[in-house]
Structure formats: C-alpha cells, structure tokens
Write an enzyme that holds these catalytic residues in place. Structure first.
Site, PDB file in Angstrom:
ATOM      1  N   CYS A  51       0.853  -1.191   0.000  1.00 15.65           N
ATOM      2  CA  CYS A  51       0.000   0.000   0.000  1.00 15.65           C
ATOM      3  C   CYS A  51       0.890   1.242   0.000  1.00 15.65           C
ATOM      4  CB  CYS A  51      -0.910   0.004   1.232  1.00 15.65           C
ATOM      5  SG  CYS A  51       0.022   0.172   2.762  1.00 15.65           S
ATOM      6  N   HIS A  66       5.740  -6.311   7.392  1.00 19.33           N
ATOM      7  CA  HIS A  66       5.571  -7.732   7.717  1.00 19.33           C
ATOM      8  C   HIS A  66       5.946  -8.565   6.506  1.00 19.33           C
ATOM      9  CE1 HIS A  66       4.014  -7.192  11.638  1.00 19.33           C
ATOM     10  NE2 HIS A  66       3.003  -6.444  11.233  1.00 19.33           N
ATOM     11  N   HIS A  96       3.107   1.816  11.043  1.00 21.65           N
ATOM     12  CA  HIS A  96       2.059   1.648  12.064  1.00 21.65           C
ATOM     13  C   HIS A  96       2.026   2.780  13.090  1.00 21.65           C
ATOM     14  CE1 HIS A  96       1.325  -2.342  10.755  1.00 21.65           C
ATOM     15  NE2 HIS A  96       2.390  -2.893  11.264  1.00 21.65           N
ATOM     16  N   GLU A 145      -0.535  -0.299  15.687  1.00 22.92           N
ATOM     17  CA  GLU A 145      -1.194   0.978  15.354  1.00 22.92           C
ATOM     18  C   GLU A 145      -2.086   1.438  16.511  1.00 22.92           C
ATOM     19  OE1 GLU A 145      -3.506   1.114  11.620  1.00 22.92           O
ATOM     20  OE2 GLU A 145      -4.893   2.419  12.680  1.00 22.92           O
ATOM     21  N   CYS A 195      -8.778   3.156   6.215  1.00 23.85           N
ATOM     22  CA  CYS A 195      -8.010   3.467   5.007  1.00 23.85           C
ATOM     23  C   CYS A 195      -8.529   2.626   3.842  1.00 23.85           C
ATOM     24  CB  CYS A 195      -6.548   3.154   5.298  1.00 23.85           C
ATOM     25  SG  CYS A 195      -5.563   2.948   3.848  1.00 23.85           S
ATOM     26  N   SER A 241       2.024  -5.548   2.567  1.00 25.22           N
ATOM     27  CA  SER A 241       3.462  -5.407   2.853  1.00 25.22           C
ATOM     28  C   SER A 241       4.332  -6.045   1.773  1.00 25.22           C
ATOM     29  CB  SER A 241       3.809  -6.085   4.172  1.00 25.22           C
ATOM     30  OG  SER A 241       2.922  -5.722   5.168  1.00 25.22           O
TER      31      SER A 241
HETATM   32  S1  SF4 Z   1      -3.120   3.347   6.795  1.00 25.35           S
HETATM   33 FE1  SF4 Z   1      -2.033   1.408   6.744  1.00 25.35          FE
HETATM   34  S2  SF4 Z   1      -2.972   0.306   4.986  1.00 25.35           S
HETATM   35 FE2  SF4 Z   1      -3.506   2.478   4.766  1.00 25.35          FE
HETATM   36  S3  SF4 Z   1      -1.920   3.360   3.437  1.00 25.35           S
HETATM   37 FE3  SF4 Z   1      -1.295   3.682   5.578  1.00 25.35          FE
HETATM   38  S4  SF4 Z   1       0.013   1.936   6.052  1.00 25.35           S
HETATM   39 FE4  SF4 Z   1      -1.158   1.395   4.234  1.00 25.35          FE
END
Ligand code: SF4
Length: 298
Positions: free
Chosen positions: A12, A58, A90, A142, A206, A278
């Site tokens: 991501c 990860h 995170h 997180e 997200c 990841s």
């Molecule tokens: S919140 Fe988490 S899943 Fe969304 S872009 Fe950021 S790191 Fe990636």
C-alpha cells in the site's frame, strides 16, 4: 493457464512510503561512508547505526534485504545506542518521541499519514472532552500508538458490548483502526448512538485495505486456485487469505515461491495471485514469472 493479478495487489501507499524513506536513509549512510573518510572511521560507532523499531514491514524478504544494507530490527527503543531509528508505518507510542530525543537519536518517522490523522483525531477528541472509543485490535501496534495519544478515558475494542463500561451520560468520539472492515465500525456507531446522547464519528478506515480485499474477492470468485503472498505475521494478508478461502477453498498463503506445491495447479485453467499490503509489487511479478516458467517447462 491464465493468471489474474488484481490491479492494486501488494504494497500500500503508506508502506511503500516507509520503504522509500528507509531506502533513502541507507543511501545517505552509504554515500557518507564513500565521500567522507571521517564517516568511514565512524563505522562501528553508534553514529553509523541504523535501526528500525520493529520490522519495517511484515515481509521477511524486505526486512532481510534491509538488514544487508545495515538496518537492524530492534524491539525496544532502549536497545538503540545511537545513530538513526526508523519508526515504521504503524506509528509508535507518543512517549517514544521524547525517549528518542533523550537518547539523541536521529528519528526517521515513517508513520503513515493516515495513522497520523487518527492520532490527531484522538488527541483532539480528548481535548474537547470526549471519551474516545477506538474500534480496533488493542494488541495491534497501530492501536498502541493511537491509544497513547489519548491521555484521558478511552476504550479500545471491536466489541460493541464493551461500551457499557462507559457511563451513559458521557459524550463519546469514535475513530477506527485503519484496516478494520467498515461493518465493524458501523456496528459500534449504532451501539453508541443507542446509548450516548452525543456521538462524534471520524471514519479513519483506510481505503487501501478495502480496495485490496474487494479486488481479491472479485478474482477469487472467478479462478480455480488462488495464491496469496505475504508475511505469516501480516494480519492484512491473513484477512485476504480468509476472504479468498471463503470464495475459493483452493486458496494458499505463501511467503516465498519455494513454498508453492505445483500439484495445487493440476487440471486448472485459471489462477489468481494477490498479495498483502506489505508485499512489494516486484515480488508478485517474480512469483507469477516463476509459476509461468515452471508450468511451461513441465
Ligand atoms: S493506513 Fe495502513 S494500509 Fe492504509 S496506506 Fe497507511 S500503512 Fe497502508
């Protein structure tokens, strides 16, 4: 055999950003060693150290790659004895910024901006007198980070029944772990609206996770076998595997192509490959290429 890969499979934006930031640090350190002899002599000294607090992503392959470039994984900031420390996407508990300063560490803060947004909402809700409810898994890094930004009354849970622990006369503010399903947040909001007079909601979910899950489901529903690439510890990869398995029982989660058992593909015409948030995109291409090579040479 036709192989389908969803458009947004793999890493991501937030994790890619963290990887890019870590790459930039390793380059700077490598260049400093070449250009400045005094920096070379500092090798082995604390100023030459780079560490990441927890694995950067990860994904064991990426972590190993960074280790080769000099990034050591530490599990506690107390282990850092100098140099640069990378905070991963995170986020980290707020007190670690102060601790890093005390230890004169150079911080590279790769906290995803979406997580930063949650931290800011958490802080602001508390400041305006709300009891903060964070919908998420309290053991997730997180959540440990976001929780630390709320000095007052708070509740971290995914179970709507837990709201009974908060007095019904209080006003509550809700935020969500970035990776939870929207349904989980909605259930909490409904329960809170039934119990409290004032409920303020910040939907901090997200889209990256949602989009990956929807696309994986779409592909899993049309193929005869599904491969999901990602770290064994990656919760978003596990979720993807679960979604795929419900639609296609022949779904297999792997970390590396060497784990592939080619008997999985016997008699099938269509295969889907997806990956957790990841997994770098080149890894997906590599696995796809490997399968194609083995299948054509068979
Ligand atoms: S919140 Fe988490 S899943 Fe969304 S872009 Fe950021 S790191 Fe990636």
């Amino acid at each position: 055999m036709k192989i389908i890969v969803p458009k947004n499979a793999g890493v991501c934006w937030g994790v890619e950003r963290a990887i890019d930031m870590a790459e930039a640090v390793t380059h700077r350190h490598a260049e400093a060693k070449v250009c400045h002899p005094e920096a070379r002599s500092a090798e082995g000294s604390s100023s030459a150290l780079i560490s990441s607090l927890g694995p950067l992503v990860h994904n064991p392959e990426v972590v190993e790659d960074f280790q080769k470039k000099g990034v050591q994984v530490i599990s506690d900031l107390k282990e850092a004895s100098g140099g640069t420390v990378i905070f991963r996407s995170h986020g980290v508990p707020v007190e670690l910024y102060g601790l890093a300063k005390e230890k004169s560490l150079n911080v590279v803060d790769a906290t995803c901006p979406f997580v930063k947004k949650s931290q800011n909402f958490a802080r602001r809700l508390h400041k305006h007198g709300y009891v903060v409810i964070v919908v998420g898994d309290e053991n997730h890094p997180e959540m440990k980070s976001v929780k630390s930004f709320i000095p007052g009354e708070k509740l971290i849970t995914m179970n709507p029944k837990d709201i009974e622990k908060i007095e019904a006369t209080k006003k509550v503010g809700i935020i969500a772990q970035t990776t939870i399903p929207k349904k989980t947040l909605d259930e909490m909001v409904d329960a809170c609206q039934a119990r409290f007079q004032e409920v303020k909601v910040h939907d901090t979910i997200c889209d990256a996770t949602k989009v990956r899950q929807e696309e994986a489901a779409e592909v899993a529903a049309q193929v005869e076998c599904m491969i999901i690439i990602g770290g064994e510890n990656s919760s978003n990869t596990k979720k993807l595997t679960h979604i795929c398995k419900t639609l296609q029982p022949k779904s297999y989660q792997i970390e590396h192509e060497r784990e592939i058992d080619f008997s999985w593909f016997e008699g099938i015409q269509t295969l889907g490959i997806t990956a957790g948030a990841s997994t770098p995109v080149p890894v997906i291409h590599r696995v796809k290429q490997y399968i194609e090579d083995v299948m054509t040479s068979a």
